[in-house]
Each structure stands twice: as structure tokens, then as C-alpha cells.
Design an enzyme around this catalytic site. Structure first.
Site, PDB file in Angstrom:
ATOM      1  N   GLU A 199      -0.491 -29.420 -24.957  1.00 40.63           N
ATOM      2  CA  GLU A 199      -0.828 -30.664 -24.270  1.00 40.63           C
ATOM      3  C   GLU A 199      -1.283 -31.735 -25.252  1.00 40.63           C
ATOM      4  O   GLU A 199      -0.909 -32.904 -25.119  1.00 40.63           O
ATOM      5  CB  GLU A 199      -1.965 -30.439 -23.255  1.00 40.63           C
ATOM      6  CG  GLU A 199      -1.654 -29.423 -22.191  1.00 40.63           C
ATOM      7  CD  GLU A 199      -2.115 -28.021 -22.521  1.00 40.63           C
ATOM      8  OE1 GLU A 199      -2.521 -27.300 -21.594  1.00 40.63           O
ATOM      9  OE2 GLU A 199      -2.065 -27.623 -23.712  1.00 40.63           O
ATOM     10  N   CYS A 221      -6.546 -25.767 -20.566  1.00 38.59           N
ATOM     11  CA  CYS A 221      -7.927 -25.356 -20.808  1.00 38.59           C
ATOM     12  C   CYS A 221      -8.844 -26.561 -20.565  1.00 38.59           C
ATOM     13  O   CYS A 221      -8.365 -27.678 -20.325  1.00 38.59           O
ATOM     14  CB  CYS A 221      -8.091 -24.844 -22.237  1.00 38.59           C
ATOM     15  SG  CYS A 221      -7.954 -26.139 -23.505  1.00 38.59           S
TER      16      CYS A 221
END
Length: 138
Positions: free
Chosen positions: A48, A76
Site C-alpha cells: 500500500e 495493517c
């Protein structure tokens, strides 16, 4: 999500945890990335983060307000924070991460106004991770 899965396969081939991400604006891929934590020796080099950085560079702007981020694994907490700060409009992810996903720490709520869609190509996204870790345990 298929492009994100291709990125996850690239990570797998590089002996990285196979997670891929793609940023889309107006039905155009503007950035993609996969985990590079081992290659770069950087715990923040998640798929990401790579895709968000690439998209910001492509747009010449730090906010991705009209963008959709596709990622093969639930982000996360660090990546969820980056997604929130980048003001990503929509997050789409495949497999849930019951050990380290943001939902473990946020009672399931995403820490921004982003629209969240879960479980897209969930089986395929989970399978590559299972295969990777099964090989590691051998």
C-alpha cells in the site's frame, strides 16, 4: 483486483510476502506496488505504501481524494493510517488479516471516511499467502 494479484505474484517471485496494491483514478491505473520490506530492508515498504507513494508522484499531489486503492490483503494499522492521511476515496481489499489487519485494532472500523469494500477475490488473495507461508514452513 487482478492487477493487484499480479503484483502479489511479483512479490512472491521476489521472496517477499505476496501482497499487491493498485491505485486507480478514472478507471486508469496510476500506480501499483507490492511488498518490498525484505528487498529494501524497510518495515514500512508495504504494498500500500509503495502504491500510495507512486500515485502521489504520478499526480503531483499528496491527496488521493478521487482514487480507489485495491489491495490483496487487509491493510495493517500503519497502512490504514497512510490511506486515511492520503484521503483515499475507496479502499477495496481481498483477504482479511485476523492477526495484523487494521480491524483488529479498530473494532472493525476503518479510521477514515473512505468507503471500504471487503472480500473481493478473497479466495485468490488468501490462497497466494497460504501457499507462500506453507513453503516457508517446509
Amino acid at each position: 483486483m487482478h492487477i493487484a494479484l499480479n503484483e502479489a505474484e511479483d512479490a512472491y517471485a521476489e521472496d517477499e510476502i505476496p501482497v499487491g496494491a493498485v491505485v486507480v483514478l478514472d478507471n486508469q491505473v496510476i500506480a501499483k506496488g507490492h511488498n518490498l520490506t525484505e528487498t529494501l530492508k524497510d518495515v514500512t515498504a508495504h504494498a500500500e505504501m509503495m502504491a500510495i507513494t507512486g500515485a502521489a508522484n504520478a499526480l503531483g499531489a499528496k491527496y488521493l481524494q478521487d482514487c480507489t486503492l485495491y489491495v490483496t490483503l487487509e491493510p495493517c494499522l500503519m497502512c490504514a493510517g497512510a490511506i486515511a492521511h492520503a484521503q483515499v476515496k475507496t479502499l477495496v481489499f481481498g483477504a482479511s488479516d485476523p492477526k495484523r489487519g487494521y480491524s483488529v485494532y479498530t473494532d472493525g472500523k476503518f479510521p477514515s471516511k473512505a468507503e471500504v469494500r471487503k472480500g473481493v477475490l478473497e479466495e485468490e488473495c488468501g490462497e497466494i499467502l497460504k501457499r507462500f507461508f506453507a513453503e516457508k514452513r517446509q
